[in-house]
Scaffold this motif. Structure first.
Motif, short mmCIF file in Angstrom:
data_model
loop_
_atom_site.label_atom_id
_atom_site.label_comp_id
_atom_site.label_asym_id
_atom_site.label_seq_id
_atom_site.Cartn_x
_atom_site.Cartn_y
_atom_site.Cartn_z
N GLU A 263 43.46 50.25 34.26
CA GLU A 263 43.76 49.96 32.86
C GLU A 263 42.71 49.00 32.31
OE1 GLU A 263 48.02 49.21 32.09
OE2 GLU A 263 48.28 49.55 34.24
N ARG A 264 42.26 49.30 31.11
CA ARG A 264 41.26 48.46 30.44
C ARG A 264 41.96 47.41 29.60
NH1 ARG A 264 38.93 47.35 25.73
NH2 ARG A 264 36.65 47.18 25.59
N TYR A 265 41.50 46.15 29.69
CA TYR A 265 42.13 45.06 28.96
C TYR A 265 41.08 44.26 28.19
CZ TYR A 265 46.41 45.91 31.60
OH TYR A 265 47.54 46.49 32.13
N ASP A 266 41.26 44.20 26.87
CA ASP A 266 40.35 43.41 26.04
C ASP A 266 40.44 41.93 26.38
OD1 ASP A 266 39.29 45.56 24.64
OD2 ASP A 266 40.79 45.46 23.06
N ILE B 83 40.67 40.50 29.16
CA ILE B 83 39.79 40.16 30.28
C ILE B 83 38.39 39.89 29.77
CG2 ILE B 83 38.68 41.08 32.35
CD1 ILE B 83 41.30 42.53 32.99
N ILE B 84 37.91 40.72 28.86
CA ILE B 84 36.58 40.55 28.30
C ILE B 84 36.51 39.26 27.48
CG2 ILE B 84 34.92 41.53 26.66
CD1 ILE B 84 35.88 44.30 27.60
N ARG B 85 37.56 38.98 26.74
CA ARG B 85 37.56 37.73 25.95
C ARG B 85 37.51 36.51 26.86
NH1 ARG B 85 41.44 40.61 22.84
NH2 ARG B 85 43.15 39.44 23.79
N LEU B 86 38.27 36.54 27.94
CA LEU B 86 38.24 35.41 28.87
C LEU B 86 36.88 35.27 29.53
CD1 LEU B 86 41.72 35.55 30.63
CD2 LEU B 86 40.85 33.74 29.16
N MET B 87 36.25 36.39 29.84
CA MET B 87 34.92 36.33 30.45
C MET B 87 33.91 35.74 29.47
SD MET B 87 33.33 36.76 33.24
CE MET B 87 34.70 37.59 34.06
N ASP B 88 33.98 36.14 28.22
CA ASP B 88 33.08 35.57 27.21
C ASP B 88 33.30 34.08 27.05
OD1 ASP B 88 31.66 37.87 26.57
OD2 ASP B 88 33.05 38.47 25.00
N ALA B 89 34.54 33.65 27.22
CA ALA B 89 34.86 32.22 27.06
C ALA B 89 34.27 31.37 28.17
CB ALA B 89 36.37 32.02 27.01
N GLN B 90 33.81 32.01 29.27
CA GLN B 90 33.21 31.26 30.37
C GLN B 90 31.79 30.83 30.08
OE1 GLN B 90 34.86 30.32 33.20
NE2 GLN B 90 36.64 31.17 32.17
N ALA C 222 37.30 47.19 36.99
CA ALA C 222 36.94 48.37 36.21
C ALA C 222 36.62 47.99 34.77
CB ALA C 222 38.06 49.41 36.26
N THR C 223 37.42 47.12 34.20
CA THR C 223 37.16 46.68 32.83
C THR C 223 35.78 46.04 32.72
OG1 THR C 223 39.51 46.33 32.35
CG2 THR C 223 37.93 45.10 31.00
N LEU C 224 35.44 45.18 33.66
CA LEU C 224 34.17 44.46 33.58
C LEU C 224 32.99 45.31 34.04
CD1 LEU C 224 35.54 41.06 34.89
CD2 LEU C 224 34.83 41.57 32.55
N SER D 256 42.52 37.18 40.31
CA SER D 256 42.10 36.60 39.04
C SER D 256 41.61 37.68 38.09
CB SER D 256 40.98 35.58 39.27
OG SER D 256 39.72 36.23 39.36
N TYR D 257 41.44 37.31 36.82
CA TYR D 257 40.98 38.27 35.82
C TYR D 257 39.56 38.74 36.07
CZ TYR D 257 38.36 34.45 33.66
OH TYR D 257 37.48 33.43 33.42
#
Length: 364
Positions: free
Chosen positions: A92-95, A97-104, A183-185, A220-221
């Protein structure tokens, strides 16, 4: 062999992290089947997340980058093309997760003066309750921690400190499905797609080789797993079957203890050597951080003197901690640098070391 079987709790990233949460109830391991073979895998004494029915979502169906990834896995690792497609179809794709990664992404702003940043960071980990939980963990796994020191040369306080900062000794190991995170990342995060495609590759190889259903493990995400929050590629390189049951399971505290110790040995831990020494004095204007290198004599001439012996070390990194009304300087020795190989942060490495020392002192 004792087992601590936990549900996986909150998200932390990667190989690093630390967040506090109330531990969830424990679960009982169950039999499962691997998605990559036809026969059931025998029941193993491993900690597994709660099973939930997964249906194909189609988030990663008919995608050129997914098809290319599948073909590479078939060619490189001998995966069954159709079965691997079926597995990825369940991701499953989760937006978020991408937002949290960008916040890093690191902040470009620098404080104009000391504001207590280290005090706030330290207070997240070194609390009376957390130290007591560390004491309890150490007591329960004292023999395994002692054996890890004998085999790898890494003292218990460092292993305890790592697992404490990462997951509160198994209380907060993350509850995002690893398959979804990676998979999302790998397929929808172009900035680091290559890195996470490699981690997804390592994860799928791990689950196949260990007989795990790839839709079940959680962490973890960003895909970090187990007590020590290893990324899948670190599992491949450094994880060990420390309890000798024929399986390597990072959600098992014994295997996690051995794996963390093996990671440190592989990254240059020096047995019996100091980690850091407090400095006396101030060095405004000097570059600081775990990556710096200064001759001890140069720092002394500049006005910094060690408060304890630095043994035979001729060089050190210059560490600066913001303690509110001033800066505190430390000599970072090679073992301190080794801790930063787990997470590239001065604060993180200092928290691991000081938490481990606090737990060690409280055991007496």
């Amino acid at each position: 062999m004792r087992r601590l079987v936990c549900l996986l709790a909150c998200s932390v990233f990667p190989l690093v992290g630390g967040c506090s949460s109330t531990p969830e109830p424990v679960t009982t391991p169950k039999p499962f089947k691997s998605a990559f073979i036809n026969q059931p895998v025998p029941e193993k004494n491993v900690s597994q997340p709660v099973n939930r029915q997964i249906v194909s979502t189609g988030d990663f169906n008919n995608r050129p980058n997914v098809d290319q990834f599948v073909q590479r896995m078939v060619t490189k690792h001998g995966f069954n093309h159709a079965r691997l497609q079926q597995v990825l179809a369940q991701a499953e794709r989760y937006d978020w997760i991408i937002r949290l990664m960008d916040a890093q992404a690191p902040s470009s702003g620098q404080p104009s003066g000391p504001n207590g940043a280290w005090n706030r960071y330290r207070a997240k980990f070194i609390t009376p309750d957390n130290v007591q939980n560390g004491v309890n963990f150490w007591r329960e796994y004292a023999s395994e921690l002692s054996r890890a020191e004998q085999v790898y040369g890494v003292p218990p306080e460092i292993i305890v400190g790592i697992i404490g900062v990462e997951t509160r000794w198994g209380r907060v190991m993350g509850k995002t499905r690893i398959l979804d995170a990676l998979a999302t990342l790998a397929f929808d995060y172009p900035r680091r797609a290559e890195f996470f495609a490699g981690e997804l590759e390592s994860f799928l190889v791990m689950t196949r080789d260990e007989g795990l259903d790839p839709t079940e493990p959680t962490g973890s995400y960003a895909g970090a797993m187990g007590y020590g929050q290893f990324m899948p590629s670190s599992f491949q390189r450094y994880a060990v079957d420390f309890d000798g049951n024929g399986h390597t399971n990072l959600w098992d505290p014994v295997d996690a203890i051995g794996s963390v110790a093996n990671y440190f040995k592989a990254h240059g831990w020096q047995k019996g050597q100091a980690v850091a020494v407090r400095g006396q004095g101030q060095l405004p204007g000097y570059e600081h951080g775990f990556q710096t290198r200064y001759p001890i004599a140069t720092l002394r001439r500049a006005g910094l003197t060690p408060s304890a012996s630095v043994a035979n070390h001729q060089e050190a990194s210059l560490l600066r901690l913001d303690v509110g009304n001033r800066y505190q300087y430390w000599y970072g020795l090679p073992n301190f640098y080794t801790i930063t190989r787990y997470n590239h942060s001065t604060h993180y490495a200092m928290a691991v070391w000081q938490l481990g020392l606090a737990v060690k002192a409280a055991r007496r």
